[in-house]
Design an enzyme around this catalytic site. Structure first.
Site, PDB file in Angstrom:
ATOM      1  N   ARG A 270      -4.961 102.566  89.140  1.00 23.78           N
ATOM      2  CA  ARG A 270      -4.530 101.345  88.460  1.00 23.78           C
ATOM      3  C   ARG A 270      -4.841 101.499  86.975  1.00 23.78           C
ATOM      4  O   ARG A 270      -5.989 101.426  86.555  1.00 23.78           O
ATOM      5  CB  ARG A 270      -5.247 100.134  89.056  1.00 23.78           C
ATOM      6  CG  ARG A 270      -5.133  98.878  88.217  1.00 23.78           C
ATOM      7  CD  ARG A 270      -5.665  97.648  88.928  1.00 23.78           C
ATOM      8  NE  ARG A 270      -7.025  97.741  89.412  1.00 23.78           N
ATOM      9  CZ  ARG A 270      -8.117  97.575  88.645  1.00 23.78           C
ATOM     10  NH1 ARG A 270      -7.997  97.356  87.353  1.00 23.78           N
ATOM     11  NH2 ARG A 270      -9.320  97.645  89.180  1.00 23.78           N
ATOM     12  N   HIS A 274      -7.036  94.663  87.094  1.00 26.76           N
ATOM     13  CA  HIS A 274      -6.716  94.225  88.456  1.00 26.76           C
ATOM     14  C   HIS A 274      -5.710  93.079  88.409  1.00 26.76           C
ATOM     15  O   HIS A 274      -4.715  93.075  89.129  1.00 26.76           O
ATOM     16  CB  HIS A 274      -7.988  93.783  89.172  1.00 26.76           C
ATOM     17  CG  HIS A 274      -7.757  93.191  90.515  1.00 26.76           C
ATOM     18  ND1 HIS A 274      -7.349  93.942  91.605  1.00 26.76           N
ATOM     19  CD2 HIS A 274      -7.866  91.916  90.962  1.00 26.76           C
ATOM     20  CE1 HIS A 274      -7.226  93.165  92.649  1.00 26.76           C
ATOM     21  NE2 HIS A 274      -7.527  91.929  92.302  1.00 26.76           N
ATOM     22  N   TYR A 283     -16.272  97.854  83.516  1.00 32.50           N
ATOM     23  CA  TYR A 283     -16.769  98.610  84.656  1.00 32.50           C
ATOM     24  C   TYR A 283     -16.228 100.034  84.763  1.00 32.50           C
ATOM     25  O   TYR A 283     -16.614 100.780  85.662  1.00 32.50           O
ATOM     26  CB  TYR A 283     -16.500  97.862  85.971  1.00 32.50           C
ATOM     27  CG  TYR A 283     -15.043  97.480  86.209  1.00 32.50           C
ATOM     28  CD1 TYR A 283     -14.130  98.388  86.712  1.00 32.50           C
ATOM     29  CD2 TYR A 283     -14.604  96.181  85.947  1.00 32.50           C
ATOM     30  CE1 TYR A 283     -12.815  98.044  86.947  1.00 32.50           C
ATOM     31  CE2 TYR A 283     -13.285  95.812  86.176  1.00 32.50           C
ATOM     32  CZ  TYR A 283     -12.398  96.749  86.677  1.00 32.50           C
ATOM     33  OH  TYR A 283     -11.089  96.390  86.893  1.00 32.50           O
TER      34      TYR A 283
END
Length: 387
Positions: A270, A274, A283
């Site tokens: 990805r 998200h 992160y």
């Protein structure tokens, strides 16, 4: 080495390398595929157009026109390849990121806008498009798909061959690596195995379950989980549109012939957040994302076409035409969004039940009475139409 990148070469089906080179066994291997220039051009066009309207959706959300957007950037090959493997009679159950699969089922991108603008649940008919509505509850679509596939088997729609009757059917359901931690996915696979349901479990392993890396989701490669349920599992290079097409076509054929369920793990990444509510910089590292850029699914098809096209002038014209078409689609997508009418305030009550319901009627009346308290002298509710 970025964590996870090595897995794209270990026990992973790949037909088109990141450098745009076609595997010699692509035409005659375990997952044969007739690779033609027309096929590559069509897949390239699909991926470019889908990426372009996906980027427009992202921009529209940032500009306050959509409540949220779920980007698919980086996952175009997994969705277009698998979506193009479906036959018209097959059924697809998406999560909320499968804009590319929707495209392959003939759903116009503008039909997706209402979902993310909060105006409607969907505007397409799943019975006609063979594409279910988006599912927001993580993993729930896997149960729905398994139940549907069980019905296909019980109705005798698999394993009949081509005896002049209706063609055999299969079902495919899409979910992410994070969803494999959900009970719904486990339960769906248990029932699919027990009833030999003709369903393909297509996991887009994009490496991150929001902020949790995949190595915190499973100690083994996700495709190997199929072993525990007693049906085949295959890992495919999810950035290779040809491999995704070939393996999914094989898996669907297995299901239609009555050989039960199959799991596919599309190993991809990805590239964006998200959702637009997420900040991936909190992160994951920029080095990781930069490394995955070298595996871009669209670029490897472009490079192959440039190197192997018989007419370089025609290829350049083709690329320019696809880009112009993509820009036109994005402009139409944006215009449609900006010109969407605001639904009336009682719209939220209109399609909850198939038939009238006294409790819902009472709630609607109470809500409209409440809004009337904000009406101006002209009798119009000043708060009800606000987005």
């Amino acid at each position: 080495m970025v964590a996870g990148l090595k897995a794209t070469t270990d026990h992973t089906v790949q037909l088109l390398s990141p450098e745009g080179e076609l595997t010699p066994t692509a035409l005659s291997g375990e997952y044969p595929l007739e690779v033609t220039e027309d096929l590559l051009r069509g897949l390239y066009r699909d991926m470019v157009l889908v990426r372009r309207f996906d980027r427009e959706g992202n921009a529209l959300q940032r500009q306050g026109q959509l409540g949220i957007w779920v980007p698919l950037l980086g996952q175009e090959a997994a969705q277009i390849g698998s979506g193009r493997a479906l036959q018209p009679q097959d059924m697809a159950f998406p999560s909320y990121r499968e804009h590319g699969v929707a495209w392959t089922r003939g759903i116009d991108p503008t039909d997706l806008i209402g979902v993310f603008r909060g105006a409607d649940h969907s505007t397409w008919n799943p019975a006609e498009t063979r594409f279910h509505t988006y599912t927001i509850v993580i993993g729930n679509q896997v149960l729905n798909a398994t139940g549907y596939a069980m019905g296909q088997r019980l109705d005798g729609r698999v394993g009949s061959g081509t005896d002049g009757g209706a063609p055999d059917e299969a079902t495919i359901t899409y979910f992410g690596d994070g969803a494999t931690s959900e009970g719904d996915v486990h339960e769906g696979m248990v029932f699919a195995a027990a009833f030999d349901a003709p369903v393909v479990f297509f996991c887009q392993n994009n490496q991150w379950a929001i902020s949790h890396p995949v190595d915190q989701v499973s100690r083994v490669p996700l495709y190997r989980r199929a072993d525990g349920y007693g049906f085949p599992g295959v890992r495919v290079d999810g950035n290779d549109v040809l491999a995704c097409l070939a393996v999914t076509r094989w898996a669907l054929d297995e299901c239609r012939s009555g050989n039960g369920p199959v799991m596919i793990e599309a190993f991809t990444y990805r590239m964006d957040a998200h959702t637009t509510s997420d900040d991936p910089t909190r992160y994951r590292t920029s080095d990781e994302s930069e490394a995955w850029k070298l595996l871009d699914p669209i670029e490897r098809v472009r490079v192959h076409l440039v190197r192997h096209s018989t007419d370089s002038a025609a290829t350049a014209e083709f690329f320019a035409g696809v880009q112009a078409e993509a820009d036109e689609l994005a402009a139409r997508f944006r215009t449609f969004c900006l010109e969407m009418p605001t639904p009336p305030p009682d719209r939220m009550f209109s399609e909850v039940y198939a038939t009238p319901h006294h409790q819902l009627d009472r709630q609607r009346a109470e809500f409209l009475d409440y809004l009337a308290g904000f009406a101006d002298d002209g009798g119009a509710a000043t708060h009800g139409g606000a987005r």
